[in-house]
Enzyme design. Structure first.
Site, PDB file in Angstrom:
ATOM      1  N   ARG A 210     -13.163  -7.581 -12.143  1.00  0.00           N
ATOM      2  CA  ARG A 210     -12.287  -6.314 -11.756  1.00  0.00           C
ATOM      3  C   ARG A 210     -12.162  -5.357 -12.896  1.00  0.00           C
ATOM      4  O   ARG A 210     -12.246  -5.438 -14.112  1.00  0.00           O
ATOM      5  CB  ARG A 210     -10.859  -6.854 -11.162  1.00  0.00           C
ATOM      6  CG  ARG A 210     -10.005  -7.505 -11.937  1.00  0.00           C
ATOM      7  CD  ARG A 210      -9.055  -8.392 -11.365  1.00  0.00           C
ATOM      8  NE  ARG A 210      -7.914  -7.361 -10.890  1.00  0.00           N
ATOM      9  CZ  ARG A 210      -7.534  -7.163  -9.605  1.00  0.00           C
ATOM     10  NH1 ARG A 210      -8.127  -7.892  -8.665  1.00  0.00           N
ATOM     11  NH2 ARG A 210      -6.543  -6.459  -9.417  1.00  0.00           N
TER      12      ARG A 210
ATOM     13  N   GLU B 211      -6.932  -4.006   1.949  1.00  0.00           N
ATOM     14  CA  GLU B 211      -5.751  -4.399   2.842  1.00  0.00           C
ATOM     15  C   GLU B 211      -4.650  -3.185   2.968  1.00  0.00           C
ATOM     16  O   GLU B 211      -4.459  -2.806   1.769  1.00  0.00           O
ATOM     17  CB  GLU B 211      -5.069  -5.561   2.434  1.00  0.00           C
ATOM     18  CG  GLU B 211      -3.599  -5.814   3.054  1.00  0.00           C
ATOM     19  CD  GLU B 211      -2.963  -7.161   2.584  1.00  0.00           C
ATOM     20  OE1 GLU B 211      -3.384  -7.783   1.649  1.00  0.00           O
ATOM     21  OE2 GLU B 211      -2.179  -7.540   3.389  1.00  0.00           O
TER      22      GLU B 211
ATOM     23  N   LYS C 197      -0.365  -4.051  -7.527  1.00  0.00           N
ATOM     24  CA  LYS C 197       0.389  -3.355  -6.510  1.00  0.00           C
ATOM     25  C   LYS C 197       2.087  -3.553  -6.641  1.00  0.00           C
ATOM     26  O   LYS C 197       3.123  -2.896  -6.463  1.00  0.00           O
ATOM     27  CB  LYS C 197       0.153  -3.671  -4.943  1.00  0.00           C
ATOM     28  CG  LYS C 197      -1.118  -2.812  -4.456  1.00  0.00           C
ATOM     29  CD  LYS C 197      -1.347  -3.533  -3.197  1.00  0.00           C
ATOM     30  CE  LYS C 197      -3.079  -3.351  -2.853  1.00  0.00           C
ATOM     31  NZ  LYS C 197      -3.603  -4.047  -2.000  1.00  0.00           N
TER      32      LYS C 197
HETATM   33  P1  ATP Z   1      -3.941  -5.596  -5.986  1.00  0.00           P
HETATM   34  O1  ATP Z   1      -4.707  -6.869  -6.662  1.00  0.00           O
HETATM   35  O2  ATP Z   1      -3.765  -4.357  -6.612  1.00  0.00           O
HETATM   36  O3  ATP Z   1      -3.136  -5.905  -4.879  1.00  0.00           O
HETATM   37  P2  ATP Z   1      -6.016  -6.203  -4.002  1.00  0.00           P
HETATM   38  O4  ATP Z   1      -7.191  -6.734  -4.543  1.00  0.00           O
HETATM   39  O5  ATP Z   1      -4.892  -7.012  -3.287  1.00  0.00           O
HETATM   40  O6  ATP Z   1      -5.253  -5.356  -5.048  1.00  0.00           O
HETATM   41  P3  ATP Z   1      -7.359  -5.073  -1.610  1.00  0.00           P
HETATM   42  O7  ATP Z   1      -7.151  -4.038  -0.766  1.00  0.00           O
HETATM   43  O8  ATP Z   1      -7.375  -6.417  -1.038  1.00  0.00           O
HETATM   44  O9  ATP Z   1      -6.368  -4.733  -3.073  1.00  0.00           O
HETATM   45  O10 ATP Z   1      -8.714  -4.836  -2.317  1.00  0.00           O
HETATM   46  C1  ATP Z   1     -10.009  -3.987  -1.618  1.00  0.00           C
HETATM   47  C2  ATP Z   1     -11.068  -4.322  -2.325  1.00  0.00           C
HETATM   48  O11 ATP Z   1     -10.890  -3.503  -3.862  1.00  0.00           O
HETATM   49  C3  ATP Z   1     -11.261  -5.725  -2.719  1.00  0.00           C
HETATM   50  O12 ATP Z   1     -12.770  -6.077  -2.451  1.00  0.00           O
HETATM   51  C4  ATP Z   1     -10.952  -6.126  -3.993  1.00  0.00           C
HETATM   52  O13 ATP Z   1     -11.744  -6.961  -4.725  1.00  0.00           O
HETATM   53  C5  ATP Z   1     -11.178  -4.585  -4.830  1.00  0.00           C
HETATM   54  N1  ATP Z   1     -10.486  -4.302  -5.815  1.00  0.00           N
HETATM   55  C6  ATP Z   1      -9.143  -4.506  -5.979  1.00  0.00           C
HETATM   56  N2  ATP Z   1      -8.593  -4.372  -7.294  1.00  0.00           N
HETATM   57  C7  ATP Z   1      -9.780  -4.194  -8.113  1.00  0.00           C
HETATM   58  C8  ATP Z   1      -9.908  -3.752  -9.237  1.00  0.00           C
HETATM   59  N3  ATP Z   1      -9.109  -4.005 -10.167  1.00  0.00           N
HETATM   60  N4  ATP Z   1     -11.299  -3.624  -9.972  1.00  0.00           N
HETATM   61  C9  ATP Z   1     -12.165  -3.700  -8.978  1.00  0.00           C
HETATM   62  N5  ATP Z   1     -12.006  -3.985  -7.542  1.00  0.00           N
HETATM   63  C10 ATP Z   1     -10.974  -4.125  -7.323  1.00  0.00           C
HETATM   64 MG    MG Z   2      -5.952  -8.248  -1.657  1.00  0.00          MG
END
Ligand code: ATP
Ligand code: MG
Length: 569
Positions: free
Chosen positions: A269, A44, A279
């Site tokens: 994760r 995102e 974030k």
């Molecule tokens: P945050 O929790 O930091 O806001 P997010 O999951 O909202 O991160 P996205 O931009 O939605 O961030 O993530 C893009 C991809 O990266 C998704 O498929 C998500 O599952 C993966 N992802 C995010 N954080 C992790 C992590 N700590 N380890 C592995 N994959 C991750």
């Molecule tokens: Mg997300």
């Protein structure tokens, strides 16, 4: 420390294959997807990528590469309030820097808004979606609890015609934000709360960074994600564990619409010790000034880690070592450091830099004489060759390499003691010069001309220490930024009552010192990486300019954290 063994291998099935790769291999064997492998990385664009995303990148792009498939990048951009082109650009830059290429497969969920809208109409016509007039609070109140079924909305059984009319008018902007939503008609008594008539569309009267003011209703993540996968004919929709409970809903939309059956698979994760990975906390760190921006070298963002001097190879190596599993776990920061040390040891040129300079005058060395000494650029890589380092009467050594009253086991410089200067000569300390307060400000030494190049003298004398040094008149001034862990607590999220994660910020995570570096570093460019002999791996910060060198410490040569902690106790 078990740096080399994965902590997450328990669920690996085939030899060397994690459970997701095993599944892909099996599907290829059975022809489930007709030999096709399509994954996607779906960020995102509401922030910068972090090292957790690197794990996801390595998995999705890795699988595509290993199994001859494709990996798409898709911006999951359904929230106009938080998303920006700036984030899209930074994400693309970071993914490329990590070494991954999506080719022509760059997609945006916002490009599917028309299709998603048509599908919403279809679900309404099929009696599977309805417009609800309840407020957000009422919807969440009526959803019930895990133990108690939800209450059906009084609007749940509206006619198809009325729903079509209201939904069209929602789209036309007739209603205020928060007054109506479109909900899927699933099951208000489902044990899975997400299936209790989830919201598909809400009214948000805001411009979207890509679609502008075309829409004032926006689809939710759940109503968007699976269908986007399906439109792109993704075979493996890989996401993190928190989406496991979303999977029945993911499948429900795909089945209700009768579209390409992409399948979701979850993995654990990445979490790293001594840092945070959300974030929300990153924003707090930046906005409250605990760090100097998103690319501060202490941040676990890709841009921060890059500026810190990490290589994409080391990050990929780290992701490979920690493996992929379903069990949630915490990965050791030391393991990441181990990977960068291994990589830089192979390729970072060695140079001499004195970080806390103490002046040394060599009394019997001719005034005005300069000798060029040959220095090896990288003992691990003979092809790196050598360079010439100037030596002269006045040099700097590291202040901690001298002690006036040394303990027994101190073999470096002290009054009367002799040491080797790397690539130069042996010197012996003859006198100590102090200021009015008694601080040592200069050493007087003599050198032995028979030890040129640092070689042993013919009389068989021995020394136990070799020091690095720089020639005072040739050395360049540099600002050296010594970075350390951002938090002093292994898991800053595991808090006692009344504590705040900020309580564990490491006050010494950045220490800036002036240093003296060898002449060779006059023409460096940002992100060039070096080993400062005996001091650690350093890289050139983008703040660096000709005449104002700035270096970031990437990592110390050894894991010194254990000692630091002892000192603090
Ligand atoms: P945050 O929790 O930091 O806001 P997010 O999951 O909202 O991160 P996205 O931009 O939605 O961030 O993530 C893009 C991809 O990266 C998704 O498929 C998500 O599952 C993966 N992802 C995010 N954080 C992790 C992590 N700590 N380890 C592995 N994959 C991750
Ligand atoms: Mg997300």
């Amino acid at each position: 420390m078990a740096n080399d063994t994965s902590t997450e291998t328990t669920e690996r099935k085939g030899p060397g294959l994690d459970f997701i790769r095993s599944m892909v291999a099996e599907d290829l064997r059975t022809g489930k997807w007709k030999g096709r492998v399509a994954t996607r990385f779906p960020p995102e664009p509401n922030g910068y990528l972090h090292i957790g995303h690197a794990k996801s990148l390595c998995l999705n792009f890795g699988i595509a590469k290993e199994f001859n498939g494709v990996c798409h990048i898709r911006f999951d951009d359904t929230n106009p309030l938080t998303e920006k082109q700036e984030y899209v650009d930074s994400i693309k830059q970071d993914v490329r820097w990590m070494g991954f290429d999506w080719g022509e497969h760059e997609y945006y969920a916002s490009d599917y808004f028309d299709q998603l809208y048509e599908w919403a109409i279809k679900l309404i016509k099929d009696g599977k979606a309805y417009v609800d007039d309840l407020s957000a609070e009422e919807v969440s109140e009526q959803r019930g609890t895990i133990k108690q079924a939800g209450v059906e909305s009084p609007h749940r059984n509206r006619s198809v015609e009325e729903n079509l009319d209201l939904f069209e008018r929602m789209r036309a902007g007739e209603f205020d934000e928060g007054t109506r939503v479109l909900r899927a008609k699933i099951d208000m008594a489902s044990p899975n709360m997400l299936l209790r008539d989830p919201v598909m569309y809400r009214i948000i009267k805001a411009s979207h960074y890509r679609t502008g003011d075309k829409w004032c209703i926006y689809p939710t993540y759940d109503y968007t994600h699976g269908q986007s996968d399906s439109l792109e004919r993704i075979t493996y929709s890989i996401c993190t564990l928190e989406f496991e409970v979303h999977r029945p809903l993911y499948n429900w939309y795909i089945q209700a619409l009768g579209i390409f059956p992409s399948e979701q698979t979850e993995f654990a994760r990445l979490n790293l010790t001594y840092t945070v990975m959300s974030k929300r906390k990153f924003i707090a760190l930046v906005e409250e000034g605990h760090v100097n921006g998103w690319d501060d070298p202490r941040m676990p963002t890709i841009s921060g880690i890059r500026r810190r001097g990490y290589t994409p190879e080391a990050i990929r190596d780290f992701c490979g070592r920690i493996g992929v599993a379903r069990a949630a776990s915490m990965n050791q920061y030391e393991q990441l450091e181990h990977c960068i040390r291994e990589d830089l040891n192979k390729r970072a040129p060695r140079v001499m830099a004195v970080l806390d300079p103490l002046k040394v005058v060599i009394e019997n060395y001719p005034e005005g004489q300069v000798e060029e000494m040959e220095a090896v650029n990288n003992p691990e890589d003979p092809s790196a060759g050598s360079r010439m380092v100037p030596f002269s009467k006045t040099i700097y050594i590291e202040r901690e390499d001298f002690m006036e009253d040394p303990p027994k086991k101190f073999f470096r410089l002290s009054p009367g003691a002799e040491v080797r200067l790397r690539y130069a000569y042996w010197i012996k300390c003859t006198d100590v010069v102090k200021d009015a307060e008694g601080n040592v400000i200069e050493l007087r030494c003599t050198y032995d001309p028979e030890t040129r190049g640092g070689n042993n003298p013919p009389d068989g004398r021995k020394v136990k220490a070799t020091l690095h040094w720089v020639s005072a008149e040739h050395a360049l001034d540099a600002e050296v930024r010594l970075y350390d862990r951002l938090f002093t607590k292994e898991d800053p999220n595991a808090l006692e009552e009344g504590e705040d994660w900020r309580d564990y910020l490491n006050p010494e995570s950045l220490v800036v010192i002036p240093g003296k570096v060898e002449r060779h570093l006059a023409h460096v460019k940002p992100l060039d990486r070096f080993q400062f002999e005996r001091k650690g791996y350093f890289c050139v910060d983008p703040d660096s300019k000709p005449g104002k060198l700035v270096f970031n410490r990437t990592v110390t040569l050894r894991d010194t954290w254990a000692n630091v902690q002892k000192r603090n106790d």
